[in-house]
Design an enzyme around this catalytic site. Structure first.
Site, PDB file in Angstrom:
ATOM      1  N   ALA A   1       5.110  15.485 -21.045  1.00  9.07           N
ATOM      2  CA  ALA A   1       5.475  16.613 -20.182  1.00  9.07           C
ATOM      3  C   ALA A   1       5.304  17.885 -21.003  1.00  9.07           C
ATOM      4  O   ALA A   1       5.317  17.848 -22.240  1.00  9.07           O
ATOM      5  CB  ALA A   1       6.919  16.450 -19.731  1.00  9.07           C
TER       6      ALA A   1
ATOM      7  N   GLY B   1       5.681  11.610 -21.302  1.00  8.29           N
ATOM      8  CA  GLY B   1       5.196  11.547 -19.921  1.00  8.29           C
ATOM      9  C   GLY B   1       3.786  10.974 -19.816  1.00  8.29           C
ATOM     10  O   GLY B   1       3.407  10.425 -18.779  1.00  8.29           O
TER      11      GLY B   1
ATOM     12  N   GLU C   1       4.243   7.362 -19.778  1.00  5.88           N
ATOM     13  CA  GLU C   1       4.871   7.043 -18.480  1.00  5.88           C
ATOM     14  C   GLU C   1       3.845   7.135 -17.349  1.00  5.88           C
ATOM     15  O   GLU C   1       3.860   6.325 -16.422  1.00  5.88           O
ATOM     16  CB  GLU C   1       6.049   8.000 -18.241  1.00  5.88           C
ATOM     17  CG  GLU C   1       7.190   7.722 -19.210  1.00  5.88           C
ATOM     18  CD  GLU C   1       8.238   8.833 -19.244  1.00  5.88           C
ATOM     19  OE1 GLU C   1       7.866  10.016 -19.270  1.00  5.88           O
ATOM     20  OE2 GLU C   1       9.437   8.502 -19.224  1.00  5.88           O
TER      21      GLU C   1
ATOM     22  N   GLU D   1      10.561  11.262 -26.943  1.00  5.44           N
ATOM     23  CA  GLU D   1      11.542  12.214 -26.401  1.00  5.44           C
ATOM     24  C   GLU D   1      12.774  12.353 -27.281  1.00  5.44           C
ATOM     25  O   GLU D   1      13.376  13.420 -27.371  1.00  5.44           O
ATOM     26  CB  GLU D   1      11.964  11.801 -24.982  1.00  5.44           C
ATOM     27  CG  GLU D   1      10.891  11.988 -23.919  1.00  5.44           C
ATOM     28  CD  GLU D   1       9.927  10.821 -23.781  1.00  5.44           C
ATOM     29  OE1 GLU D   1       9.928   9.940 -24.668  1.00  5.44           O
ATOM     30  OE2 GLU D   1       9.174  10.793 -22.792  1.00  5.44           O
TER      31      GLU D   1
END
Ligand code: CAA
Length: 296
Positions: free
Chosen positions: A104, A147, A150, A170
């Site tokens: 992200a 992300g 993911e 993260e």
């Protein structure tokens, strides 16, 4: 096309001042003319001999394909377009040789507060990418972090280039995975390995990812996308209707108990007997010819 994109990215990185718009550059060199849709952060094309594969390339090289809001909107829009394209039977999602996606967008996230992320259910819309009925193959070269990892796990099949690295870093940013990293990774590689990755932020190589079941095949970096497109062409050659039913049945294994899952599978299996393609597939076998599926 690949060499043109490479040249465009090198030019953008080394020469083009940051204020210049990449969209403008693409217009000048005509790159966008070869792709489908007018996207800022991705390139979408149809691939394969029959142009029945949708290829989406994440294209935000200066930020290693960090998944900013604009990129995710482009991605959703391209997926929706391929989903409704009757010729396309399978989609390949890839990034660059350096990064599938580095997570992200940290810059975008850095100033957000709890009330905003909780109130707006931040990142919950990413899950809509999994609603695509057509199979999506992630072709992962380079970094698939946070992300990015993911996003790959939201796809149906993951192929990796031999230099790919998967990770959920993260924890190093003082947060935790927020788009499935604590859930899908557990299901893919088991609790101990997943726990180790999310608690340490340590990465996994492509070879480790294959050994642990996260990735189904590993290819040399420069062959990865072609191999993913080949598999996608094969999938696209079957009945799109039956492929969608099959994908739904496999994905149900994630959600239900074994008994419920077996019941669901049986119902879908029975439902294929209502299709012309089931009849055609079996008749073609008996008549020793290739089936002519009509997606009905
Ligand atoms: N967000 C925003 N920008 C990013 C980014 C990210 N996730 N990852 C890389 N970038 C940017 C860098 O800031 C840098 O930009 P500038 O040139 O403007 O400084 C550019 O991309 C190149 O990155 P690096 O110079 O760091 O490249 P590197 O080769 O030295 O390192 C890397 C590569 C190891 C991937 C490193 O960039 C990195 O660690 N990135 C962050 C990875 C990460 O923590 N991801 C998780 C994000 S949180 C998340 O995803 C939450 C979730 O569950 C959804």
């Amino acid at each position: 096309m690949a060499s043109m994109t490479f040249a465009r990215n090198v030019f953008a990185k080394l020469i083009l001042p940051a204020k210049y718009n990449l969209r403008l550059l693409d217009k000048v060199i005509g790159l966008r003319c070869m792709s489908i849709g007018n996207y800022e952060y991705i390139i979408a094309e149809k691939k394969g001999e029959k142009k029945n594969v949708g290829l989406i390339k994440l294209n935000r090289p200066r930020a290693l394909n960090a998944l900013c809001d604009g990129l995710m909107k482009d991605l959703k829009s391209a997926l929706d377009a391929f989903e409704t394209d009757k010729d396309v039977g399978c989609i390949v999602l890839t990034g660059s040789e350096k990064a599938f996606a580095a997570g992200a967008d940290i810059k975008e996230m850095s100033q957000k507060e709890f009330s905003e992320v909780y109130g707006g259910n931040f990142l919950s819309h990413w899950n809509s990418l999994t609603h695509c009925k057509k199979p999506v193959i992630a072709a992962v070269n380079g970094y698939a972090l946070g992300g990015g990892c993911e996003l790959a796990m939201m796809c149906d099949i993951i192929y990796a280039g031999d230099k790919a690295q998967f990770g959920q870093p993260e924890i190093t940013l003082g947060t935790i995975p927020g788009a499935g990293g604590t859930q899908r990774l557990c299901k893919a590689i088991g609790k101990s390995r997943a726990m180790e990755m999310v608690l340490t932020g340590d990465r996994m190589t492509a070879q480790e990812a294959q050994a642990s079941g996260l990735v189904s095949k590993v290819f040399p970096v420069n062959q990865l996308v072609d191999e993913a497109v080949k598999t996608a062409e094969k999938i696209s050659g079957f009945s799109k209707l039956t492929i969608a039913m099959c994908k739904e049945a496999v994905n149900t294994a994630y959600e239900l108990s074994l008994q419920e899952g077996l019941h669901f599978e049986k119902r879908i299996f029975h439902a294929t007997f209502a299709t012309k393609d089931r009849q055609e597939g079996m008749m073609a076998f008996l008549e020793k010819r290739q089936p002519n599926f009509t997606d009905s």
